[in-house]
Scaffold this motif. Structure first.
Motif, PDB file in Angstrom:
ATOM      1  N   ALA A  69      33.855  45.132  38.210  1.00 43.40           N
ATOM      2  CA  ALA A  69      33.159  45.228  39.488  1.00 43.40           C
ATOM      3  C   ALA A  69      31.829  45.960  39.299  1.00 43.40           C
ATOM      4  O   ALA A  69      31.670  46.775  38.381  1.00 43.40           O
ATOM      5  CB  ALA A  69      34.029  45.952  40.502  1.00 43.40           C
ATOM      6  N   HIS A  88      42.127  33.947  40.575  1.00 43.71           N
ATOM      7  CA  HIS A  88      41.617  34.956  41.503  1.00 43.71           C
ATOM      8  C   HIS A  88      42.526  35.103  42.728  1.00 43.71           C
ATOM      9  O   HIS A  88      42.060  35.405  43.826  1.00 43.71           O
ATOM     10  CB  HIS A  88      40.185  34.627  41.927  1.00 43.71           C
ATOM     11  CG  HIS A  88      39.939  33.194  42.271  1.00 43.71           C
ATOM     12  ND1 HIS A  88      40.304  32.649  43.483  1.00 43.71           N
ATOM     13  CD2 HIS A  88      39.386  32.190  41.554  1.00 43.71           C
ATOM     14  CE1 HIS A  88      39.957  31.372  43.507  1.00 43.71           C
ATOM     15  NE2 HIS A  88      39.399  31.064  42.339  1.00 43.71           N
ATOM     16  N   PRO A  95      39.120  47.659  41.121  1.00 44.12           N
ATOM     17  CA  PRO A  95      39.200  46.271  40.656  1.00 44.12           C
ATOM     18  C   PRO A  95      38.159  45.359  41.295  1.00 44.12           C
ATOM     19  O   PRO A  95      37.474  45.719  42.259  1.00 44.12           O
ATOM     20  CB  PRO A  95      40.608  45.862  41.089  1.00 44.12           C
ATOM     21  CG  PRO A  95      40.808  46.623  42.360  1.00 44.12           C
ATOM     22  CD  PRO A  95      40.119  47.947  42.168  1.00 44.12           C
ATOM     23  N   ALA A 114      37.813  42.440  43.667  1.00 48.98           N
ATOM     24  CA  ALA A 114      38.607  41.854  44.746  1.00 48.98           C
ATOM     25  C   ALA A 114      38.722  40.342  44.544  1.00 48.98           C
ATOM     26  O   ALA A 114      37.859  39.731  43.904  1.00 48.98           O
ATOM     27  CB  ALA A 114      37.968  42.153  46.094  1.00 48.98           C
ATOM     28  N   PRO A 115      39.782  39.719  45.068  1.00 53.00           N
ATOM     29  CA  PRO A 115      39.948  38.271  44.885  1.00 53.00           C
ATOM     30  C   PRO A 115      38.734  37.451  45.301  1.00 53.00           C
ATOM     31  O   PRO A 115      38.340  36.511  44.595  1.00 53.00           O
ATOM     32  CB  PRO A 115      41.164  37.948  45.762  1.00 53.00           C
ATOM     33  CG  PRO A 115      41.955  39.218  45.756  1.00 53.00           C
ATOM     34  CD  PRO A 115      40.929  40.316  45.770  1.00 53.00           C
ATOM     35  N   ALA A 169      43.672  40.871  42.999  1.00 51.50           N
ATOM     36  CA  ALA A 169      42.606  41.693  42.429  1.00 51.50           C
ATOM     37  C   ALA A 169      42.834  41.889  40.933  1.00 51.50           C
ATOM     38  O   ALA A 169      43.968  41.916  40.460  1.00 51.50           O
ATOM     39  CB  ALA A 169      42.553  43.039  43.140  1.00 51.50           C
TER      40      ALA A 169
END
Length: 289
Positions: free
Chosen positions: A191, A145, A86, A88-89, A148
């Motif tokens: 990503a 956000h 994923p 990431a935040p 993830a």
């Protein structure tokens, strides 16, 4: 590759599925035949997990699936995510900030919890999933956000997707991947390094398969990495020009069961009495299937 691959990988929408989202009986039969011949079959799609049951029910079997454009590898038999890659935040926040600065009127949604849940901003148009309990409108921008996400979706009104994806990709160069799988102006962001090719390559590595062992079908720009990675990449006749340009072969359209037609051709050529020479495909193109 030889006459039969070890794995057939196929996109869903616009490729295996007809426009009405159905899988034809002919296609079901062709997949059954190729599987009975010892060839594994996997689905590779931009769809989230929550959109797969309808396809499995039509196929009559839950096939392993690389979904969310390669960010998730899913085993539907065990209902288990085998791999997730994923955003990431912190990266999500950076991507969103950069696109808000570059694209006027942009709005966002995210696929979270391995693509089982969907969160969207108030201005993000919902064309699907209306009324689903897995869909939630976020209350504050930071909620976008907070966790993830396997995919970030971006819209900015009516856009030419081929032009818009270049704008988004340029803004996110080195930060994330941007692609599209429709003509609606929806851009799909993953990503960095996450593509259908990467997800499929991971799946193949777990099963001792090389790229040369794989035959893949697709129709849209998000399929290009996969079709160029595999041993033989086949476009359906209705494919986007970018896909037709790089494909090794072209089969009939999704409405004409192009995937089934190509698989039938392979199976017929593999029979002991089959012709070992080049095989004519439904579009008239000739290839050494």
């Amino acid at each position: 590759m030889g006459r039969l691959p070890r794995l057939v990988a196929t996109d869903l929408d616009g490729t295996l599925l007809r426009a009405d989202k159905t899988v034809s009986p002919r296609t079901v039969e062709a997949i059954s035949r190729i599987s009975a011949g010892g060839v594994d079959v996997a689905l590779v799609t931009g769809r989230p997990i929550r959109w797969l049951r309808h396809v499995y029910d039509q196929l009559g079997t839950p096939l392993p699936t690389v979904c969310a454009n390669g960010a998730v590898v899913y085993d539907p038999v065990a209902d288990q995510v085998l791999r997730a890659d994923p955003l990431a935040p912190e990266l999500l926040a950076q991507v969103v900030e950069r696109l808000r600065a570059e694209v006027p009127g942009v709005s966002f949604a995210v696929e979270v919890t391995d693509s089982r849940e969907f969160r969207h901003e108030v201005d993000f148009p919902l064309n699907w999933d209306r009324g689903s309990p897995d869909i939630r409108m976020i209350d504050a921008a930071a909620d976008l956000h907070a966790v993830a996400a396997v995919k970030l979706l971006a819209r900015a009104g009516a856009q030419d997707p081929d032009v818009f994806v270049k704008v988004v990709a340029g803004a996110l160069a080195g930060l994330a991947e941007a692609t599209h799988s429709s003509y609606s102006g929806l851009i799909e962001i993953s990503a960095a390094g996450v593509t259908k090719a990467a997800g499929l390559a991971w799946y193949c590595a777990q099963h001792g398969l090389d790229a040369a062992d794989v035959l893949a079908f697709g129709d849209m720009p998000n399929d290009v990495p996969m079709l160029t990675w595999v041993g033989r990449g086949v476009a359906v006749a209705n494919a986007h020009p970018a896909v037709l340009e790089i494909a090794d072969d072209v089969t009939a359209s999704n409405e004409e069961d192009g995937v089934a037609a190509y698989l039938e051709n392979l199976l017929d050529a593999d029979r002991p009495d089959g012709d070992a020479g080049p095989q004519a495909h439904p579009t008239g193109r000739v290839g050494s299937a």
